[in-house]
Design a protein around this motif. Structure first.
Motif, PDB file in Angstrom:
ATOM      1  N   ARG A   1       0.832  -1.218   0.000  1.00 20.98           N
ATOM      2  CA  ARG A   1       0.000   0.000   0.000  1.00 20.98           C
ATOM      3  C   ARG A   1       0.859   1.257   0.000  1.00 20.98           C
ATOM      4  O   ARG A   1       0.579   2.241  -0.711  1.00 20.98           O
ATOM      5  N   GLY A   2       1.944   1.210   0.800  1.00 16.25           N
ATOM      6  CA  GLY A   2       2.818   2.375   0.837  1.00 16.25           C
ATOM      7  C   GLY A   2       3.476   2.629  -0.510  1.00 16.25           C
ATOM      8  O   GLY A   2       3.592   3.776  -0.962  1.00 16.25           O
ATOM      9  N   SER A   3       3.893   1.566  -1.178  1.00 20.04           N
ATOM     10  CA  SER A   3       4.522   1.715  -2.494  1.00 20.04           C
ATOM     11  C   SER A   3       3.537   2.272  -3.507  1.00 20.04           C
ATOM     12  O   SER A   3       3.885   3.107  -4.365  1.00 20.04           O
ATOM     13  N   VAL A   4       2.263   1.820  -3.454  1.00 22.74           N
ATOM     14  CA  VAL A   4       1.245   2.323  -4.373  1.00 22.74           C
ATOM     15  C   VAL A   4       1.024   3.824  -4.144  1.00 22.74           C
ATOM     16  O   VAL A   4       0.917   4.625  -5.107  1.00 22.74           O
ATOM     17  N   ASP A   5       0.953   4.223  -2.880  1.00 27.48           N
ATOM     18  CA  ASP A   5       0.763   5.654  -2.580  1.00 27.48           C
ATOM     19  C   ASP A   5       1.939   6.482  -3.113  1.00 27.48           C
ATOM     20  O   ASP A   5       1.763   7.604  -3.647  1.00 27.48           O
ATOM     21  N   LEU A   6       3.127   5.937  -2.965  1.00 29.73           N
ATOM     22  CA  LEU A   6       4.296   6.672  -3.450  1.00 29.73           C
ATOM     23  C   LEU A   6       4.282   6.773  -4.976  1.00 29.73           C
ATOM     24  O   LEU A   6       4.710   7.789  -5.564  1.00 29.73           O
ATOM     25  N   LEU A   7       3.795   5.713  -5.676  1.00 26.78           N
ATOM     26  CA  LEU A   7       3.724   5.742  -7.133  1.00 26.78           C
ATOM     27  C   LEU A   7       2.750   6.811  -7.625  1.00 26.78           C
ATOM     28  O   LEU A   7       2.866   7.318  -8.755  1.00 26.78           O
ATOM     29  N   ARG A   8       1.739   7.147  -6.833  1.00 24.55           N
ATOM     30  CA  ARG A   8       0.738   8.125  -7.230  1.00 24.55           C
ATOM     31  C   ARG A   8       1.226   9.586  -7.073  1.00 24.55           C
ATOM     32  O   ARG A   8       0.545  10.509  -7.504  1.00 24.55           O
ATOM     33  N   ARG A   9       2.347   9.740  -6.439  1.00 29.36           N
ATOM     34  CA  ARG A   9       2.826  11.114  -6.206  1.00 29.36           C
ATOM     35  C   ARG A   9       3.308  11.721  -7.532  1.00 29.36           C
ATOM     36  O   ARG A   9       3.927  11.047  -8.369  1.00 29.36           O
ATOM     37  N   PRO A  10       3.035  12.983  -7.747  1.00 29.64           N
ATOM     38  CA  PRO A  10       3.457  13.625  -9.009  1.00 29.64           C
ATOM     39  C   PRO A  10       4.972  13.829  -9.063  1.00 29.64           C
ATOM     40  O   PRO A  10       5.648  13.829  -8.036  1.00 29.64           O
ATOM     41  N   SER A  11       5.447  14.039 -10.242  1.00 28.07           N
ATOM     42  CA  SER A  11       6.869  14.330 -10.482  1.00 28.07           C
ATOM     43  C   SER A  11       7.763  13.242  -9.914  1.00 28.07           C
ATOM     44  O   SER A  11       8.817  13.512  -9.316  1.00 28.07           O
ATOM     45  N   LEU A  12       7.277  11.971 -10.024  1.00 23.97           N
ATOM     46  CA  LEU A  12       8.063  10.844  -9.511  1.00 23.97           C
ATOM     47  C   LEU A  12       9.110  10.477 -10.549  1.00 23.97           C
ATOM     48  O   LEU A  12       8.791  10.291 -11.733  1.00 23.97           O
ATOM     49  N   SER A  13      10.338  10.373 -10.104  1.00 28.80           N
ATOM     50  CA  SER A  13      11.408  10.030 -11.039  1.00 28.80           C
ATOM     51  C   SER A  13      11.272   8.586 -11.483  1.00 28.80           C
ATOM     52  O   SER A  13      10.686   7.742 -10.786  1.00 28.80           O
ATOM     53  N   GLU A  14      11.847   8.307 -12.680  1.00 28.79           N
ATOM     54  CA  GLU A  14      11.789   6.953 -13.227  1.00 28.79           C
ATOM     55  C   GLU A  14      12.511   5.973 -12.320  1.00 28.79           C
ATOM     56  O   GLU A  14      12.074   4.828 -12.137  1.00 28.79           O
ATOM     57  N   GLU A  15      13.590   6.396 -11.708  1.00 25.92           N
ATOM     58  CA  GLU A  15      14.356   5.516 -10.815  1.00 25.92           C
ATOM     59  C   GLU A  15      13.509   5.101  -9.611  1.00 25.92           C
ATOM     60  O   GLU A  15      13.459   3.929  -9.230  1.00 25.92           O
ATOM     61  N   ARG A  16      12.822   6.120  -9.016  1.00 24.37           N
ATOM     62  CA  ARG A  16      11.983   5.788  -7.857  1.00 24.37           C
ATOM     63  C   ARG A  16      10.771   4.948  -8.278  1.00 24.37           C
ATOM     64  O   ARG A  16      10.329   4.063  -7.552  1.00 24.37           O
ATOM     65  N   ARG A  17      10.218   5.244  -9.449  1.00 26.13           N
ATOM     66  CA  ARG A  17       9.067   4.439  -9.908  1.00 26.13           C
ATOM     67  C   ARG A  17       9.453   2.955 -10.035  1.00 26.13           C
ATOM     68  O   ARG A  17       8.732   2.072  -9.596  1.00 26.13           O
ATOM     69  N   VAL A  18      10.618   2.712 -10.649  1.00 25.98           N
ATOM     70  CA  VAL A  18      11.089   1.320 -10.800  1.00 25.98           C
ATOM     71  C   VAL A  18      11.312   0.686  -9.425  1.00 25.98           C
ATOM     72  O   VAL A  18      10.980  -0.471  -9.178  1.00 25.98           O
ATOM     73  N   ARG A  19      11.877   1.479  -8.484  1.00 22.05           N
ATOM     74  CA  ARG A  19      12.153   0.955  -7.153  1.00 22.05           C
ATOM     75  C   ARG A  19      10.858   0.540  -6.452  1.00 22.05           C
ATOM     76  O   ARG A  19      10.767  -0.531  -5.838  1.00 22.05           O
ATOM     77  N   TYR A  20       9.794   1.410  -6.550  1.00 26.47           N
ATOM     78  CA  TYR A  20       8.539   1.092  -5.866  1.00 26.47           C
ATOM     79  C   TYR A  20       7.840  -0.089  -6.529  1.00 26.47           C
ATOM     80  O   TYR A  20       7.209  -0.918  -5.863  1.00 26.47           O
ATOM     81  N   VAL A  21       7.909  -0.140  -7.862  1.00 20.23           N
ATOM     82  CA  VAL A  21       7.291  -1.277  -8.557  1.00 20.23           C
ATOM     83  C   VAL A  21       7.991  -2.573  -8.173  1.00 20.23           C
ATOM     84  O   VAL A  21       7.362  -3.604  -7.926  1.00 20.23           O
ATOM     85  N   ASP A  22       9.307  -2.556  -8.090  1.00 18.33           N
ATOM     86  CA  ASP A  22      10.051  -3.746  -7.673  1.00 18.33           C
ATOM     87  C   ASP A  22       9.706  -4.138  -6.240  1.00 18.33           C
ATOM     88  O   ASP A  22       9.620  -5.334  -5.901  1.00 18.33           O
ATOM     89  N   ALA A  23       9.491  -3.122  -5.379  1.00 15.56           N
ATOM     90  CA  ALA A  23       9.122  -3.434  -3.990  1.00 15.56           C
ATOM     91  C   ALA A  23       7.771  -4.136  -3.940  1.00 15.56           C
ATOM     92  O   ALA A  23       7.562  -5.091  -3.177  1.00 15.56           O
ATOM     93  N   ILE A  24       6.829  -3.633  -4.761  1.00 12.32           N
ATOM     94  CA  ILE A  24       5.507  -4.288  -4.806  1.00 12.32           C
ATOM     95  C   ILE A  24       5.641  -5.712  -5.320  1.00 12.32           C
ATOM     96  O   ILE A  24       5.063  -6.665  -4.759  1.00 12.32           O
ATOM     97  N   ALA A  25       6.407  -5.912  -6.388  1.00 15.81           N
ATOM     98  CA  ALA A  25       6.581  -7.253  -6.958  1.00 15.81           C
ATOM     99  C   ALA A  25       7.244  -8.186  -5.949  1.00 15.81           C
ATOM    100  O   ALA A  25       6.847  -9.345  -5.781  1.00 15.81           O
ATOM    101  N   ASP A  26       8.292  -7.664  -5.265  1.00 11.88           N
ATOM    102  CA  ASP A  26       8.999  -8.485  -4.282  1.00 11.88           C
ATOM    103  C   ASP A  26       8.093  -8.855  -3.116  1.00 11.88           C
ATOM    104  O   ASP A  26       8.076  -9.989  -2.649  1.00 11.88           O
ATOM    105  N   THR A  27       7.305  -7.879  -2.634  1.00 13.71           N
ATOM    106  CA  THR A  27       6.391  -8.159  -1.518  1.00 13.71           C
ATOM    107  C   THR A  27       5.307  -9.147  -1.935  1.00 13.71           C
ATOM    108  O   THR A  27       4.915 -10.040  -1.167  1.00 13.71           O
ATOM    109  N   ALA A  28       4.785  -9.022  -3.159  1.00 12.80           N
ATOM    110  CA  ALA A  28       3.782  -9.981  -3.643  1.00 12.80           C
ATOM    111  C   ALA A  28       4.362 -11.383  -3.707  1.00 12.80           C
ATOM    112  O   ALA A  28       3.689 -12.376  -3.400  1.00 12.80           O
ATOM    113  N   GLU A  29       5.631 -11.472  -4.120  1.00 15.58           N
ATOM    114  CA  GLU A  29       6.288 -12.785  -4.171  1.00 15.58           C
ATOM    115  C   GLU A  29       6.406 -13.375  -2.770  1.00 15.58           C
ATOM    116  O   GLU A  29       6.190 -14.574  -2.556  1.00 15.58           O
TER     117      GLU A  29
END
Length: 968
Positions: free
Chosen positions: A620-648
């Motif tokens: 949930r925290g990663s999803v909220d962070l992804l919704r923030r504006p002006s998110l850098s591509e590096e941080r977007r990839v990091r949050y998406v990976d965190a979601i994928a890792d947590t789902a695993e």
């Protein structure tokens, strides 16, 4: 000589007279001389005639005297014979014609002498004996052997019959041949003997049905006689020779010999009442078995001296079942509401931990604090003669899907004595049917021995007296509280005792002639008929059947039966109340099991919710962070990976939970366990760290197993990580693989013969304490600190082993390291060729997919994913909708992709129906959890586990399309 002188003697010479002169007479005799000689001759003749007359007179006198004496003897003979009124003396000639008929014969048979003289002896023989030639055989035997004796029925003049003892001998002392027969009326004696034999036969049936042995101690001849049932109680075979010292004294338990011998001496004391009554133990002379015996008897005296001791013996242990029923009847309400009056045990089968209530100390003398809380302690306190039988019987229930267990055994008390236990247990199973707990109650039957002796005393005493008096047998029949009945060869009641009126309400006259199965409950008529047929030739040890009361209700009756020559003797006891009490106890135990289930679910739910909340927090925290504006591509990839890792991680947690619960759907394959272990070398080296030395002991030959390879690898990794943590990152780790020929005994399960592969993980860590070792396979149990483990690693290994028909054991001692051993069944190379086929597929092939999913969100995701993969799709919300869609045109679809768990028909049921209607249409299943899959498997259908990735979905469907293309 003148003519007149010779007239008397004319016809024969009486003698001669010669006169010789010494001087010659030339002139002869003169007349005087001639006359003188004539007179002399006449005198001589007179003397001769006189002498003859005297002789004739004397002869006549002698004959008269002899005839007089003969008449006296004959009169005396007749007087003696006729005075024997109770005995018939009959004389017959050689042809069997009666020549003499005594007064006794007239009294015995009714015919007078005048009526019988000249008649054949067959007149007083029965027609059937005459037809069989019995009279002629008697004459022949008497003539050949000098005597013919028999006892048989004869006829009287009035046509009635008498039973007589007869003896026939040839007639001696006369010129003519003949026979004499002496007959004595023994009708009354015969009736007495017949009644006595009937009484004895009934006594034998009663003692046989009551399982009583009999003994006869003749003090005059110092001979001891036992029947075979008595011999069996002393461990002797049928017909074995016995004596007082070598059989009785030797067979009695050493601790009871003095008291048993003293009891015999007391009964033989003329100043006492002659009663012999004692309970003792025997040690089988040949079979070395311990038995409990109740002996009862009575001594008989003559002239102030004991001459005989008669009695019965009974195996008390065999009668305890009836004693338990009586106890349950009297205490059913208290037993149901206060189970703690008996020793209650709660056995955790998963960790082999037994909890006892205070009654183990109060009733059996074992200090509760000193009792080892394991199943082994309980087994060790069972009598050695009962131990193997009880261990086998309780595991026959636990290991074969049973729930109820009941058995009798002897349990060692704290003081070393043994209590007679009636134990009942109930197995609690989880949703998969795995036994996890067993609860039971030990009923101590020892204190009921006094009641049993009182109940059996009357039957034993009556059975001992039945040989002497039929009236004693009748008293037993009428006084018995149990149902007694004699059944004839046609299966009908011949005689019943008064207890039928007390127990079932029927008068005795109402039951005579009734079929023995007429009162049985309709559902139990076939079983009753079968039991009746069996008991015609063999004793029936016991069976329970419901019998209709006169008022229409049914009573549960426990029967035992024994056959005789022409009838069956049965004893029945009313056990209705006892069975109702047992049913009440069962309901109480069911309520307890439900409460325990609720508690277990609560604990599991709390632990799972804690871990999932942690994972959901990251997502949930990663999803909220992804919704923030002006998110850098590096941080977007990091949050998406965190979601994928947590789902695993969530997927892995769910998999571990299902694995422990044996709900995880495995994909078994045949593979070499040693090769898989070898392939993990690099991963294990990274996991355990450089300070731990790893050694491998792998066999040269292949060790093939049938299991899920990925779950196998996970189990090895989990055990290796557990060993690393136990060594605190430093030590040595050994992984050994070997084949064995049996599965060792573990957690009170007996060893199993068979071929297995054993994978051992051996560490040099701190070891596991005895208190913790019982809990290590429980989910969420861990000795690590907070944040250092979920406690699901070893539970995953446990669940994987059980679901793969294997086992997991642990051997550890604090300070000396730990050895975990995973056992999996060894399989064959041929199975490997069948199961382990290639799953390689060709490139992606497009198709039209029928998606069957009741969850709208999952269904929408599946159709969107299929569209991204280039497939057309159609969504059906359940199995019925899917079948309706196929009915409109099944050739539109290349694959049916269906969930397993849905309302109505399951996915497996839908797949089976599609296979029947459209055999060329492939079906792919998907599920994250299904008890059906866990219990029955996928039935050969392809399975995609939830949650699945797009790549996994593409690979699974592509494989199914490729197989369809190749098949067509």
């Amino acid at each position: 000589m003148p003519e007149r002188r010779w007239s008397r003697v004319r016809g024969y010479a009486l003698g001669s007279l010669c006169a010789i002169d010494t001087i010659a007479r030339p002139d002869g005799l003169d007349p005087m001389q001639t006359e003188a000689l004539s007179l002399l001759a006449e005198q001589v003749v007179d003397l001769i005639e006189t002498s003859d007359a005297i002789k004739e007179r004397d002869h006549a006198l002698a004959l008269g005297e002899a005839h007089s004496r003969f008449r006296d003897v004959e009169d005396r003979y007749h007087a003696i014979v006729d005075s024997a009124i109770d005995n018939a003396i009959i004389a017959m000639d050689a042809n069997g014609i009666i020549t003499s008929w005594s007064k006794g014969a007239e009294s015995v048979f009714g015919w007078t002498e005048a009526e019988m003289l000249g008649h054949s002896a067959e007149r007083f023989f029965t027609p059937e004996d005459c037809k069989a030639g019995v009279p002629a055989k008697e004459f022949s035997t008497a003539q050949a052997e000098g005597r013919a004796s028999d006892e048989r029925w004869h006829l009287r003049k009035d046509g009635s019959r008498l039973f007589a003892h007869g003896a026939m001998t040839p007639l001696k002392g006369t010129e003519k041949a003949g026979f004499v027969k002496a007959v004595r009326d023994v009708t009354a004696e015969h009736a007495t003997r017949t009644a006595l034999e009937a009484a004895r036969a009934t006594a034998e049936r009663v003692t046989a049905a009551a399982r009583l042995g009999t003994f006869d101690y003749n003090l005059t001849s110092n001979e001891l006689s036992w029947d075979d049932r008595c011999r069996a109680l002393f461990g002797l075979p049928p017909g074995a020779p016995i004596t007082y010292a070598e059989a009785f004294i030797r067979g009695v338990h050493p601790d009871d010999r003095v008291s048993a011998d003293a009891a015999v001496a007391r009964s033989l004391d003329p100043s006492g009442n002659g009663v012999f009554e004692i309970d003792y133990r025997t040690i089988g002379i040949e079979d070395d078995k311990l038995r409990y015996v109740a002996a009862r008897g009575q001594a008989f005296f003559e002239d102030g001296k004991a001459v005989r001791l008669l009695g019965t013996v009974q195996d008390v242990t065999a009668a305890r079942s009836a004693e338990a029923k009586l106890r349950e009847t009297e205490q059913r309400l208290r037993f149901a509401n206060r189970a703690t009056n008996d020793a209650i045990w709660d056995w955790d089968l998963v960790r082999d931990h037994v909890t006892w209530n205070e009654a183990i100390e109060r009733a059996h003398g074992h200090q509760l604090a000193a009792v080892d809380p394991t199943g082994a302690w309980w087994i060790d306190h069972i009598h050695p003669d009962d131990r193997a039988r009880i261990d086998a019987s309780i595991h026959a229930v636990i290991d074969h899907d049973g729930t109820d267990w009941t058995d009798d055994y002897r349990f060692r008390r704290g003081d070393g004595s043994y209590a007679d236990i009636r134990d009942r247990g109930f197995v609690i199973r989880d949703e998969t049917g795995r036994p996890i707990r067993m609860i039971g109650a030990m009923l101590d039957q020892s204190e009921r021995m006094g009641v049993e002796r009182e109940l059996r005393h009357h039957a034993t005493d009556l059975a001992g007296q039945v040989e002497a008096s039929e009236a004693e047998v009748e008293r037993l029949w009428n006084a018995s509280p149990d149902l007694l009945v004699l059944i004839d060869a046609d299966g009908r009641y011949r005689r019943v005792n008064p207890a039928w009126t007390t127990v079932l309400g029927y008068q005795q006259r109402e039951l005579i002639g009734m079929s023995a199965i007429e009162l049985a409950h309709p559902e139990e008529v076939p079983a009753s008929q079968e039991a009746l047929e069996m008991v015609q030739t063999n004793s029936l040890p016991g069976f329970i059947v419901r019998v209709r009361h006169k008022h229409g209700s049914y009573r549960s009756i426990s029967w035992v039966a024994a056959p005789s020559e022409h009838e069956v003797f049965r004893i029945g006891r009313d056990v209705t109340a006892a069975m109702e009490a047992e049913a009440t106890l069962r309901q109480t135990e069911d309520a307890l099991r439900q409460a325990q289930k609720v508690e277990a679910v609560g604990q599991l739910t709390g632990s799972v919710a804690h871990d999932f909340n942690n994972l959901l927090t990251v997502i949930r925290g990663s999803v909220d962070l992804l919704r923030r504006p002006s998110l850098s591509e590096e941080r977007r990839v990091r949050y998406v990976d965190a979601i994928a890792d947590t789902a695993e991680r969530a997927t892995k947690l769910t998999s571990q939970l299902l694995m422990f619960a044996r709900r995880q759907t495995l994909k078994p394959q045949v593979f070499d366990a040693a090769a898989n272990v070898a392939s993990l070398r690099d991963m294990l080296r990274t996991l355990v760290g450089s300070r731990i030395a790893i050694a491998y002991d792998l066999p040269e030959d292949r060790a093939m197993v049938l299991a899920d390879p990925s779950q196998f690898d996970t189990a090895i990794v989990n055990m290796a990580v557990n060993a690393r943590d136990a060594m605190d990152g430093e030590g040595s780790l050994t992984i050994a693989v070997r084949t064995i020929d049996k599965l060792p005994s573990v957690r009170n399960h007996p060893q199993v013969l068979g071929d297995y592969v054993a994978i051992s993980i051996i560490d040099t860590g701190a070891g596991i304490s005895a208190a913790d070792i019982e809990h290590i396979f429980e989910p969420f149990f861990t000795t690590k600190g907070v944040g250092h483990g979920t406690g699901l690693g070893l539970s995953q290994v446990f669940g994987f082993a059980k679901q793969s028909s294997g086992e997991i054991t642990v051997d550890s001692e604090p300070g000396k390291g730990t050895t975990f051993t995973l056992y999996l069944p060894l399989t064959t190379e041929q199975e490997s060729q069948v199961v382990g086929q290639s799953d390689e597929t060709s490139e992606m092939t497009a198709g039209c997919i029928l998606v069957v999913e009741d969850n709208s969100e999952v269904g929408e995701f599946a159709t969107q994913a299929l569209a991204e993969l280039g497939h057309d799709s159609h969504l059906a919300i359940d199995a019925d909708a899917a079948l309706a869609e196929l009915e409109h045109g099944a050739d539109r679809f290349d694959i049916v992709f269906t969930d397993v768990v849905m309302p109505g028909r399951s996915g497996i049921e839908l797949a089976a129906e599609i296979g029947r209607l459209y055999p060329n249409l492939p079906v792919v299943l998907t599920s994250g959890y299904s008890h059906v899959l866990a219990q029955e498997g996928t039935k050969g259908y392809e399975l995609l586990r939830k949650p699945y990735s797009i790549a996994e979905l593409a690979q699974t469907l592509n494989q199914a399309l490729e197989r369809k293309r190749i098949t067509n």
